[in-house]
Each structure stands twice: as structure tokens, then as C-alpha cells.
Design a protein around this motif. Structure first.
Motif, short mmCIF file in Angstrom:
data_model
loop_
_atom_site.label_atom_id
_atom_site.label_comp_id
_atom_site.label_asym_id
_atom_site.label_seq_id
_atom_site.Cartn_x
_atom_site.Cartn_y
_atom_site.Cartn_z
N LYS A 27 0.82 -1.21 0.00
CA LYS A 27 0.00 0.00 0.00
C LYS A 27 0.86 1.27 0.00
O LYS A 27 0.32 2.37 -0.08
CB LYS A 27 -0.91 0.01 1.23
N THR A 28 2.19 1.11 0.07
CA THR A 28 3.06 2.28 0.19
C THR A 28 4.18 2.34 -0.85
O THR A 28 4.66 3.44 -1.16
CB THR A 28 3.71 2.32 1.59
N ALA A 29 4.61 1.22 -1.38
CA ALA A 29 5.76 1.19 -2.28
C ALA A 29 5.33 0.82 -3.70
O ALA A 29 4.38 0.05 -3.90
CB ALA A 29 6.80 0.18 -1.79
N ALA A 30 6.04 1.36 -4.68
CA ALA A 30 5.75 1.04 -6.08
C ALA A 30 6.19 -0.39 -6.41
O ALA A 30 7.08 -0.95 -5.77
CB ALA A 30 6.44 2.03 -7.00
N LEU A 31 5.55 -0.96 -7.40
CA LEU A 31 5.90 -2.27 -7.94
C LEU A 31 6.45 -2.07 -9.34
O LEU A 31 5.85 -1.38 -10.16
CB LEU A 31 4.66 -3.16 -8.00
N LYS A 32 7.62 -2.66 -9.61
CA LYS A 32 8.19 -2.64 -10.95
C LYS A 32 8.45 -4.07 -11.40
O LYS A 32 9.09 -4.84 -10.67
CB LYS A 32 9.50 -1.84 -10.98
N PHE A 33 7.92 -4.41 -12.57
CA PHE A 33 8.16 -5.78 -13.07
C PHE A 33 8.12 -5.80 -14.58
O PHE A 33 7.60 -4.88 -15.23
CB PHE A 33 7.15 -6.76 -12.46
N LEU A 34 8.70 -6.85 -15.14
CA LEU A 34 8.65 -7.10 -16.57
C LEU A 34 7.54 -8.09 -16.86
O LEU A 34 7.45 -9.15 -16.22
CB LEU A 34 9.98 -7.65 -17.07
N GLN A 35 6.70 -7.73 -17.82
CA GLN A 35 5.63 -8.62 -18.29
C GLN A 35 6.02 -9.09 -19.69
O GLN A 35 6.25 -8.27 -20.58
CB GLN A 35 4.30 -7.88 -18.32
N ILE A 36 6.10 -10.40 -19.86
CA ILE A 36 6.60 -10.99 -21.10
C ILE A 36 5.61 -12.03 -21.60
O ILE A 36 5.15 -12.87 -20.82
CB ILE A 36 7.97 -11.66 -20.84
N TRP A 37 5.26 -11.96 -22.87
CA TRP A 37 4.39 -12.97 -23.47
C TRP A 37 5.14 -13.71 -24.56
O TRP A 37 5.80 -13.10 -25.42
CB TRP A 37 3.16 -12.32 -24.11
N ILE A 38 5.01 -15.04 -24.55
CA ILE A 38 5.57 -15.89 -25.61
C ILE A 38 4.44 -16.77 -26.14
O ILE A 38 3.71 -17.40 -25.36
CB ILE A 38 6.73 -16.75 -25.07
N GLU A 39 4.31 -16.81 -27.46
CA GLU A 39 3.26 -17.62 -28.07
C GLU A 39 3.60 -19.11 -27.91
O GLU A 39 4.73 -19.52 -28.16
CB GLU A 39 3.12 -17.26 -29.55
N PRO A 40 2.64 -19.94 -27.50
CA PRO A 40 2.92 -21.37 -27.31
C PRO A 40 2.95 -22.13 -28.63
O PRO A 40 2.47 -21.65 -29.65
CB PRO A 40 1.74 -21.82 -26.44
N ASN A 41 3.49 -23.35 -28.57
CA ASN A 41 3.49 -24.21 -29.76
C ASN A 41 2.41 -25.28 -29.68
O ASN A 41 2.39 -26.20 -30.48
CB ASN A 41 4.86 -24.85 -29.98
#
Length: 231
Positions: free
Chosen positions: A108-122
């Protein structure tokens, strides 16, 4: 073959609670020259305000990776998984035939930083799945996602693999490349020389038809993601 996508060339989005940078076309950002690379479809740098997040929504037939840089993600999905994903951990959610999930900033007080990555499945319409793990901070290249899940890696439904790359300043490493694969590197922090190509934080580079490749941390400690992809 190489093509650099500079940090300042990436798409931008700002919704108040969310600031995001898009390597490839996503949402309202459309660049016909950047629709993905091989099976790699999305790399977003997301910064989420305290207490905010992505409310429940659905996906199908996509391998969705989250890598937390700062803060914690509170994850919940329709398969019954309810987890906290702290900084340094990787999450792999296989949407398969369909899954609903939410991803919130757990603080509720600190920012969140993350990488969101999508890979198409086979494969299409498989069973949804969820995996999560911390792979530590060993120097060099550490594989975290592979097609067969060997050596405790997370298993992805694609002939693709992901490694974290950690180098101290001035360290060098020969990266594993073969002519029959494509590769992508996303630089998170530090400055990196890939042969003669200088990369800065937020830059990415598409690579193919290589016989050798050397990485050198030219300034500061380097943290990067290294993708091996179908050619």
C-alpha cells in the motif's frame, strides 16, 4: 543479423496507476515494424502504484512470464493459485484453453516494478498451469525457463528458453548461440557491449544467424534477460 530497439524508441502508456514501456506493439501502442520477434510477442516494463493493479481478466493460448524488479506482486487466478511474487522471482503462467487472473501491487506504500513478457505457445488449448521460482543471483548465465523443465527450470510450452544474465563491471562472457536459432536480449541495468554493439538500460536487440557472440559489462553491474527462440 541484429536490430537494436532503443529504450527511447519503445511505446509509452500512462494510466495514472500504471506507467508502462512497450518493446512491441501492445494496447494503444501500434508499430507495424515491431509486432514481436519469433515467438516473443510482448516485453513490457510496468510500474504499478501502491495498492493498484490489473483486475481479473482472461487470457488464452499464451505463455505469460512476470519478473519482479522491485516490490511484490499479489497473484490470484481461476485455477486456485493465490501467491505472492517478490523481487527476483520468475512467474510463468500458461493460459492454455483459458484462465482468469489478477495481478496487484501487494504494498500500500511502495511502487511495484516488473517485466511482463508474453511468448506464443506451440500448442493450443492445453491445460492452464502456474509456476514460480527464485533462481538466485549467481554470476553469468542462469537458465530459468526451458521447453523440458530440466534442472529445476520452469517449463514452457514452446521451443524457447529464457536465462538471466548477471555480470560485474568489465566481466565478459561468450553467449551460447547456434545458426539455427534466434535470440533476443533485454538489458535491465548496467551498460553492455555485445561484440561491437553498445546497449543501455531498457534497450533490446534482435539477433539471428550467429556463430559467436561475446557480452561485456562495459559500465556498472549488468542485469539482462537472454531469450533463445525458434528461428
Amino acid at each position: 543479423m541484429f536490430e537494436i530497439i532503443r529504450a527511447n524508441e519503445r511505446g509509452r502508456a500512462h494510466f495514472g496507476w500504471l506507467k508502462s514501456q512497450h518493446t512491441f506493439s501492445f494496447g494503444d501502442y501500434y508499430n507495424p515494424k515491431q509486432m514481436g520477434f519469433s515467438a516473443l510477442r510482448v516485453i513490457n516494463d510496468d510500474q504499478v502504484a501502491p495498492g493498484a493493479g490489473f483486475s481479473t481478466h482472461g487470457h488464452r493460448n499464451m505463455e505469460i512470464i512476470s519478473y519482479v524488479l522491485e516490490g511484490e506482486i499479489a497473484h490470484k487466478d481461476s485455477a486456485g493459485n493465490e501467491e505472492i511474487l517478490p523481487a527476483g522471482e520468475f512467474q510463468l503462467m500458461s493460459a492454455g484453453k483459458g484462465i482468469y487472473h489478477s495481478e496487484y501491487n501487494a504494498s500500500k506504500t511502495a511502487a511495484l516494478k516488473f517485466l511482463q513478457i508474453w511468448i506464443e505457445p506451440n500448442e493450443q488449448n492445453g491445460e492452464p498451469g502456474y509456476q514460480q521460482k527464485d533462481f538466485g543471483s549467481a554470476p553469468g548465465l542462469t537458465w530459468v525457463i526451458t521447453p523440458d523443465g530440466h534442472d529445476g527450470t520452469l517449463q514452457i510450452k514452446q521451443e524457447a528458453a529464457l536465462a538471466q544474465l548477471l555480470l560485474s563491471e568489465h566481466d565478459t562472457l561468450a553467449l551460447p548461440v547456434t545458426a539455427g536459432k534466434a535470440y533476443y536480449l533485454h538489458l535491465i541495468s548496467g551498460e553492455l557491449m555485445l561484440d561491437e554493439q553498445q546497449l543501455f538500460p531498457g534497450d533490446g536487440i534482435k539477433l539471428a544467424a550467429l556463430s559467436s557472440l561475446t557480452a561485456q559489462a562495459s559500465k556498472g553491474s549488468v542485469k539482462a534477460l537472454w531469450f533463445e527462440l525458434p528461428a
